[in-house]
Design a protein around this motif. Structure first.
Motif, PDB file in Angstrom:
ATOM      1  N   TYR A  46       0.701  -1.301  -0.018  1.00  0.00           N
ATOM      2  CA  TYR A  46      -0.030  -0.091  -0.068  1.00  0.00           C
ATOM      3  C   TYR A  46       0.914   1.213  -0.034  1.00  0.00           C
ATOM      4  O   TYR A  46       0.504   2.254  -0.628  1.00  0.00           O
ATOM      5  CB  TYR A  46      -1.057  -0.080   1.248  1.00  0.00           C
ATOM      6  N   ALA A  47       1.926   1.039   0.882  1.00  0.00           N
ATOM      7  CA  ALA A  47       2.872   2.490   0.841  1.00  0.00           C
ATOM      8  C   ALA A  47       3.493   2.787  -0.433  1.00  0.00           C
ATOM      9  O   ALA A  47       3.849   3.927  -0.674  1.00  0.00           O
ATOM     10  CB  ALA A  47       4.221   2.091   1.799  1.00  0.00           C
ATOM     11  N   THR A  48       3.503   1.876  -1.460  1.00  0.00           N
ATOM     12  CA  THR A  48       4.165   2.130  -2.575  1.00  0.00           C
ATOM     13  C   THR A  48       2.988   2.539  -3.789  1.00  0.00           C
ATOM     14  O   THR A  48       3.466   3.404  -4.545  1.00  0.00           O
ATOM     15  CB  THR A  48       4.465   0.830  -3.462  1.00  0.00           C
ATOM     16  N   PHE A  49       1.837   2.504  -3.202  1.00  0.00           N
ATOM     17  CA  PHE A  49       0.660   3.454  -3.870  1.00  0.00           C
ATOM     18  C   PHE A  49       0.609   4.732  -3.869  1.00  0.00           C
ATOM     19  O   PHE A  49       0.239   5.480  -4.564  1.00  0.00           O
ATOM     20  CB  PHE A  49      -0.582   2.501  -3.635  1.00  0.00           C
ATOM     21  N   ILE A  50       1.156   5.266  -2.664  1.00  0.00           N
ATOM     22  CA  ILE A  50       1.199   6.748  -2.303  1.00  0.00           C
ATOM     23  C   ILE A  50       1.633   7.588  -3.282  1.00  0.00           C
ATOM     24  O   ILE A  50       2.988   7.269  -3.492  1.00  0.00           O
ATOM     25  CB  ILE A  50       1.503   6.857  -0.989  1.00  0.00           C
ATOM     26  N   GLY A  51       0.890   8.357  -3.625  1.00  0.00           N
ATOM     27  CA  GLY A  51       1.395   9.483  -4.937  1.00  0.00           C
ATOM     28  C   GLY A  51       1.028   8.987  -6.194  1.00  0.00           C
ATOM     29  O   GLY A  51       1.331  10.035  -7.064  1.00  0.00           O
ATOM     30  N   ASN A  52       0.635   7.737  -6.442  1.00  0.00           N
ATOM     31  CA  ASN A  52       0.275   7.351  -7.579  1.00  0.00           C
ATOM     32  C   ASN A  52      -1.318   7.862  -8.123  1.00  0.00           C
ATOM     33  O   ASN A  52      -2.210   8.041  -6.834  1.00  0.00           O
ATOM     34  CB  ASN A  52       0.102   5.938  -7.719  1.00  0.00           C
ATOM     35  N   SER A  53      -1.658   8.040  -9.145  1.00  0.00           N
ATOM     36  CA  SER A  53      -2.894   8.371  -9.404  1.00  0.00           C
ATOM     37  C   SER A  53      -3.642   7.294  -9.318  1.00  0.00           C
ATOM     38  O   SER A  53      -3.433   6.026  -9.358  1.00  0.00           O
ATOM     39  CB  SER A  53      -3.073   9.033 -11.159  1.00  0.00           C
ATOM     40  N   ASP A  54      -5.002   7.515  -8.989  1.00  0.00           N
ATOM     41  CA  ASP A  54      -6.165   6.408  -9.169  1.00  0.00           C
ATOM     42  C   ASP A  54      -6.083   5.359  -9.934  1.00  0.00           C
ATOM     43  O   ASP A  54      -6.249   4.076  -9.564  1.00  0.00           O
ATOM     44  CB  ASP A  54      -7.660   7.128  -8.682  1.00  0.00           C
ATOM     45  N   ILE A  55      -6.260   5.857 -11.142  1.00  0.00           N
ATOM     46  CA  ILE A  55      -6.210   4.837 -12.143  1.00  0.00           C
ATOM     47  C   ILE A  55      -4.978   3.943 -12.511  1.00  0.00           C
ATOM     48  O   ILE A  55      -4.814   2.658 -12.631  1.00  0.00           O
ATOM     49  CB  ILE A  55      -6.396   5.465 -13.571  1.00  0.00           C
ATOM     50  N   ASN A  56      -3.808   4.604 -11.893  1.00  0.00           N
ATOM     51  CA  ASN A  56      -2.489   3.747 -11.827  1.00  0.00           C
ATOM     52  C   ASN A  56      -2.309   3.042 -10.890  1.00  0.00           C
ATOM     53  O   ASN A  56      -1.858   1.559 -10.898  1.00  0.00           O
ATOM     54  CB  ASN A  56      -1.229   4.605 -11.772  1.00  0.00           C
ATOM     55  N   ILE A  57      -3.247   3.323  -9.710  1.00  0.00           N
ATOM     56  CA  ILE A  57      -3.362   2.206  -8.734  1.00  0.00           C
ATOM     57  C   ILE A  57      -4.200   0.933  -8.970  1.00  0.00           C
ATOM     58  O   ILE A  57      -3.877  -0.147  -8.747  1.00  0.00           O
ATOM     59  CB  ILE A  57      -3.806   3.068  -7.382  1.00  0.00           C
ATOM     60  N   GLU A  60       6.319  10.754  12.317  1.00  0.00           N
ATOM     61  CA  GLU A  60       7.459  10.063  12.484  1.00  0.00           C
ATOM     62  C   GLU A  60       7.323   8.458  12.017  1.00  0.00           C
ATOM     63  O   GLU A  60       8.441   7.938  11.598  1.00  0.00           O
ATOM     64  CB  GLU A  60       8.035  10.208  13.953  1.00  0.00           C
ATOM     65  N   HIS A  61       5.949   7.969  11.974  1.00  0.00           N
ATOM     66  CA  HIS A  61       5.989   6.575  11.893  1.00  0.00           C
ATOM     67  C   HIS A  61       5.549   6.330  10.348  1.00  0.00           C
ATOM     68  O   HIS A  61       5.331   5.074   9.908  1.00  0.00           O
ATOM     69  CB  HIS A  61       5.020   5.829  12.570  1.00  0.00           C
ATOM     70  N   THR A  62       5.631   7.401   9.443  1.00  0.00           N
ATOM     71  CA  THR A  62       5.238   6.984   8.241  1.00  0.00           C
ATOM     72  C   THR A  62       5.953   6.193   7.357  1.00  0.00           C
ATOM     73  O   THR A  62       7.502   6.260   7.813  1.00  0.00           O
ATOM     74  CB  THR A  62       5.099   8.413   7.465  1.00  0.00           C
ATOM     75  N   LEU A  63       5.685   5.505   6.298  1.00  0.00           N
ATOM     76  CA  LEU A  63       6.589   4.640   5.674  1.00  0.00           C
ATOM     77  C   LEU A  63       7.317   5.408   4.456  1.00  0.00           C
ATOM     78  O   LEU A  63       8.083   4.880   3.543  1.00  0.00           O
ATOM     79  CB  LEU A  63       5.669   3.524   5.091  1.00  0.00           C
ATOM     80  N   GLN A  64       6.784   6.635   4.377  1.00  0.00           N
ATOM     81  CA  GLN A  64       7.377   7.551   3.134  1.00  0.00           C
ATOM     82  C   GLN A  64       8.647   8.008   3.517  1.00  0.00           C
ATOM     83  O   GLN A  64       8.951   8.645   4.819  1.00  0.00           O
ATOM     84  CB  GLN A  64       6.291   8.802   2.945  1.00  0.00           C
ATOM     85  N   ASP A  65       9.501   8.094   2.505  1.00  0.00           N
ATOM     86  CA  ASP A  65      10.997   8.554   2.664  1.00  0.00           C
ATOM     87  C   ASP A  65      10.892   9.888   2.076  1.00  0.00           C
ATOM     88  O   ASP A  65      10.797  10.270   0.845  1.00  0.00           O
ATOM     89  CB  ASP A  65      11.851   7.579   1.937  1.00  0.00           C
ATOM     90  N   THR A  66      11.251  10.946   3.016  1.00  0.00           N
ATOM     91  CA  THR A  66      11.383  12.286   2.560  1.00  0.00           C
ATOM     92  C   THR A  66      12.924  12.792   2.560  1.00  0.00           C
ATOM     93  O   THR A  66      13.227  13.962   2.198  1.00  0.00           O
ATOM     94  CB  THR A  66      10.929  13.378   3.704  1.00  0.00           C
TER      95      THR A  66
END
Length: 220
Positions: A40-51, A190-196
């Motif tokens: 699911y974390a890899t979907f974040i930032g993708n468009s709905d259709i791409n997901i 702080e617990h997000t799986l997103q890398d900034t």
């Protein structure tokens, strides 16, 4: 000198990530699919259709993409309309008003579908501040592809060096850097799986920014 600010929406302007997660899990359950947190974390930032395309490819889901997308949006809208607790991210409205009143051009470049963007902007009265609202549904490839941000820069009327992007997702930050734009990573959890870590600057609270601070960011 910075003259335009480009905002991502989900997780930056509004705290829709928990709502989206609930809606998406219900949608996936209706398909008989169990999506792990890591996937699911890899979907974040993708468009709905791409997901939708990824879910079909990864889990072998049958069905027409357009039909599946509408089902997904129906789950989202039901959650959105029945969640009175939904709020803008702390301090972001004050920042938006500050940069607007100080003459910046403000744009939204979100992977979300237009129906999601319009619901958020209508509910929170954001339309007066933004010159453009750009949706990921208008692009073949979503973040980390930089297309949406290249379009936002073009619509701003300024050069990439005169723009900044505020993003919270790994894919979004990669897209910003791919567009050659200074990126501020918003890391409110702080617990997000997103890398900034690829962002040029990282903030944890919008009180760390102001029109004056943004104007003098060295984006080169």
């Amino acid at each position: 000198m910075i003259k335009a600010v480009i905002f991502d929406m989900d997780g930056v302007v509004v705290n829709t990530e928990p709502l989206s997660h609930r809606a998406n899990l219900k949608f996936y359950k209706s398909l008989g699919v169990d999506v792990s947190d890591d996937v699911y974390a890899t979907f974040i930032g993708n468009s709905d259709i791409n997901i939708i395309q990824k879910v079909k490819n990864i889990y072998g889901v049958a069905g027409d993409e357009a039909t599946l997308l509408q089902q997904c949006l129906d789950f989202y809208c039901a959650e959105f309309d029945n969640d009175p607790s939904l709020e803008l991210m702390p301090g972001v409205k004050a920042l938006i008003v500050d940069v607007y009143e100080n003459g910046f051009t403000i744009l939204l470049a979100s992977s979300s579908s237009k129906v999601k963007i319009e619901r958020v902007f209508s509910r929170f009265g954001l339309n007066p501040y933004f010159s453009h609202k750009i949706s990921g549904q208008d692009f073949e490839f979503s973040k980390p592809n930089p297309a949406i941000f290249l379009d936002a820069v073009a619509k701003s009327g300024y050069s990439a060096d005169e723009c900044i992007i505020i993003e919270d997702s790994t894919n979004g930050i990669k897209a910003a850097k791919g567009a050659g734009v200074f990126c501020i990573g918003y890391k409110n959890d702080e617990h997000t799986l997103q890398d900034t870590s690829l962002a040029d600057m990282v903030i944890k609270d919008f009180s760390e920014l102001s029109a004056e601070k943004i104007r003098h960011i060295n984006s080169k």
